[in-house]
Design a protein around this motif. Structure first.
Motif, PDB file in Angstrom:
ATOM      1  N   THR A   1      53.348   6.760   9.042  1.00  0.00           N
ATOM      2  CA  THR A   1      53.046   7.714  10.406  1.00  0.00           C
ATOM      3  C   THR A   1      53.001   8.485   9.668  1.00  0.00           C
ATOM      4  O   THR A   1      53.236   9.630  11.437  1.00  0.00           O
ATOM      5  CB  THR A   1      55.018   7.456  10.877  1.00  0.00           C
ATOM      6  OG1 THR A   1      55.629   8.349  10.168  1.00  0.00           O
ATOM      7  CG2 THR A   1      55.440   6.612  11.612  1.00  0.00           C
ATOM      8  N   ASP A   2      52.200   9.029   9.163  1.00  0.00           N
ATOM      9  CA  ASP A   2      51.176  10.277   8.841  1.00  0.00           C
ATOM     10  C   ASP A   2      49.781   9.943   9.759  1.00  0.00           C
ATOM     11  O   ASP A   2      49.476   8.909   8.781  1.00  0.00           O
ATOM     12  CB  ASP A   2      51.783  11.651   7.982  1.00  0.00           C
ATOM     13  CG  ASP A   2      51.129  12.758   7.900  1.00  0.00           C
ATOM     14  OD1 ASP A   2      49.887  13.121   8.032  1.00  0.00           O
ATOM     15  OD2 ASP A   2      52.062  13.239   7.551  1.00  0.00           O
ATOM     16  N   ARG A   3      49.495  10.993  10.350  1.00  0.00           N
ATOM     17  CA  ARG A   3      47.701  10.823  10.850  1.00  0.00           C
ATOM     18  C   ARG A   3      46.898  11.163   9.767  1.00  0.00           C
ATOM     19  O   ARG A   3      45.788  10.851   9.635  1.00  0.00           O
ATOM     20  CB  ARG A   3      47.442  11.257  11.843  1.00  0.00           C
ATOM     21  CG  ARG A   3      48.042  10.592  13.290  1.00  0.00           C
ATOM     22  CD  ARG A   3      48.130  11.196  14.577  1.00  0.00           C
ATOM     23  NE  ARG A   3      48.779  10.431  15.979  1.00  0.00           N
ATOM     24  CZ  ARG A   3      49.345  10.353  17.073  1.00  0.00           C
ATOM     25  NH1 ARG A   3      48.635  11.793  17.136  1.00  0.00           N
ATOM     26  NH2 ARG A   3      50.338  10.215  17.228  1.00  0.00           N
ATOM     27  N   ARG A   4      47.476  12.390   8.902  1.00  0.00           N
ATOM     28  CA  ARG A   4      46.459  11.760   7.856  1.00  0.00           C
ATOM     29  C   ARG A   4      46.422  10.827   6.649  1.00  0.00           C
ATOM     30  O   ARG A   4      47.232   9.928   6.403  1.00  0.00           O
ATOM     31  CB  ARG A   4      47.072  13.373   6.955  1.00  0.00           C
ATOM     32  CG  ARG A   4      47.228  14.389   7.491  1.00  0.00           C
ATOM     33  CD  ARG A   4      48.400  15.412   6.860  1.00  0.00           C
ATOM     34  NE  ARG A   4      49.222  14.832   6.420  1.00  0.00           N
ATOM     35  CZ  ARG A   4      50.043  15.880   5.938  1.00  0.00           C
ATOM     36  NH1 ARG A   4      50.024  16.634   4.977  1.00  0.00           N
ATOM     37  NH2 ARG A   4      51.233  15.007   6.406  1.00  0.00           N
TER      38      ARG A   4
ATOM     39  N   SER B   1      54.167  12.932  12.968  1.00  0.00           N
ATOM     40  CA  SER B   1      52.324  13.640  13.114  1.00  0.00           C
ATOM     41  C   SER B   1      52.126  14.838  12.924  1.00  0.00           C
ATOM     42  O   SER B   1      51.097  15.554  13.379  1.00  0.00           O
ATOM     43  CB  SER B   1      51.566  12.954  14.141  1.00  0.00           C
ATOM     44  OG  SER B   1      51.556  11.104  14.166  1.00  0.00           O
TER      45      SER B   1
ATOM     46  N   GLY C   1      49.364  19.819  13.742  1.00  0.00           N
ATOM     47  CA  GLY C   1      49.211  18.329  13.224  1.00  0.00           C
ATOM     48  C   GLY C   1      47.914  17.971  13.865  1.00  0.00           C
ATOM     49  O   GLY C   1      47.149  18.439  14.622  1.00  0.00           O
ATOM     50  N   ARG C   2      47.546  16.089  13.783  1.00  0.00           N
ATOM     51  CA  ARG C   2      46.163  15.779  14.789  1.00  0.00           C
ATOM     52  C   ARG C   2      47.250  14.827  15.296  1.00  0.00           C
ATOM     53  O   ARG C   2      47.786  14.298  15.517  1.00  0.00           O
ATOM     54  CB  ARG C   2      45.929  15.188  13.476  1.00  0.00           C
ATOM     55  CG  ARG C   2      45.168  15.107  12.376  1.00  0.00           C
ATOM     56  CD  ARG C   2      44.376  14.325  11.264  1.00  0.00           C
ATOM     57  NE  ARG C   2      43.662  13.839  11.791  1.00  0.00           N
ATOM     58  CZ  ARG C   2      43.060  12.723  12.374  1.00  0.00           C
ATOM     59  NH1 ARG C   2      43.553  12.081  11.416  1.00  0.00           N
ATOM     60  NH2 ARG C   2      41.525  12.495  12.665  1.00  0.00           N
TER      61      ARG C   2
ATOM     62  N   GLN D   1      49.066   2.293  11.718  1.00  0.00           N
ATOM     63  CA  GLN D   1      50.143   2.801  10.284  1.00  0.00           C
ATOM     64  C   GLN D   1      50.699   1.831  11.186  1.00  0.00           C
ATOM     65  O   GLN D   1      52.137   1.828  10.409  1.00  0.00           O
ATOM     66  CB  GLN D   1      49.972   4.089  12.161  1.00  0.00           C
ATOM     67  CG  GLN D   1      49.746   5.282  12.375  1.00  0.00           C
ATOM     68  CD  GLN D   1      50.632   6.450  13.392  1.00  0.00           C
ATOM     69  OE1 GLN D   1      50.469   5.809  14.298  1.00  0.00           O
ATOM     70  NE2 GLN D   1      50.210   7.358  12.834  1.00  0.00           N
TER      71      GLN D   1
END
Length: 207
Positions: A41-44, A149, A163-164, A205
């Protein structure tokens, strides 16, 4: 267990589970399943997440080597952008910390929010930890934000958001934080992405 006690434990648990400084330790502590969920679930990218963890560790080590115990500096890296918070005894030390961190491998930019003050007290740091937990719990309750995020850092009642995120998410997170008990000020250190970019990220994701 009373509801207030239960709520406090929930806030502290969220702070630990979602805190940036502890994320890298979770495969050892609780197994791969939790870590997989956090990464998913991380946008990186996974590479950027590992680099951020490495940046934080290397930067903290070099600050100790160069300035010792006379400063209290927290280093938070998100997508190779580094936020510096805490206290230093002089403007020269403030500049030195930034120079030291900017030379760490893979750091793309720094945001220097260090205050020229005496080190914060244990009571203040404990209060900041609770504020961070409240903000993260409020993000979870909101339902329309991806809490992993976002990174939340609190120093002396000032809440920093990283965050992004889209502009809508940035505004929503800011409004929630401002209404959170103990949050005296909100500073946004976001990387703004478009709604189209978010739509491209979400299917990845879910995989």
């Amino acid at each position: 267990m009373t509801y207030p006690t239960c709520r406090l434990l929930t806030l502290l648990t969220l702070t630990v589970v979602l805190g940036s400084s502890l994320t890298a330790c979770f495969p050892v502590l609780v197994g791969g399943a939790v870590m997989t969920g956090l990464v998913a679930t991380d946008r990186r990218t996974s590479g950027a997440q590992l680099e951020d963890e490495s940046i934080e560790l290397r930067a903290a080590s070099r600050i100790r080597d160069n300035l010792g115990d006379r400063v209290h500096v927290n280093v938070t890296s998100y997508n190779r952008r580094v936020l510096l918070t805490g206290e230093v005894p002089s403007a020269q030390d403030r500049q030195l910390v930034e120079q030291v961190v900017s030379r760490v491998e893979n750091v793309q930019s720094t945001v220097n929010e260090l205050a020229v003050l005496g080190n914060s007290t244990l009571t203040q740091r404990s209060s900041d930890t609770l504020v961070t937990g409240r903000v993260k719990a409020a993000f979870v309750d909101a339902k329309d934000l991806f809490v992993n995020s976002l990174k939340v850092v609190t120093e002396r009642g000032t809440v920093y958001l990283m965050g992004r995120v889209t502009q809508r998410e940035a505004d929503r997170a800011t409004d929630i934080t401002r209404s959170t008990s103990g949050a005296q000020k909100v500073v946004r250190v976001f990387e703004i992405i478009s709604e189209d970019e978010l739509r491209r990220i979400l299917p990845l994701q879910a995989q």
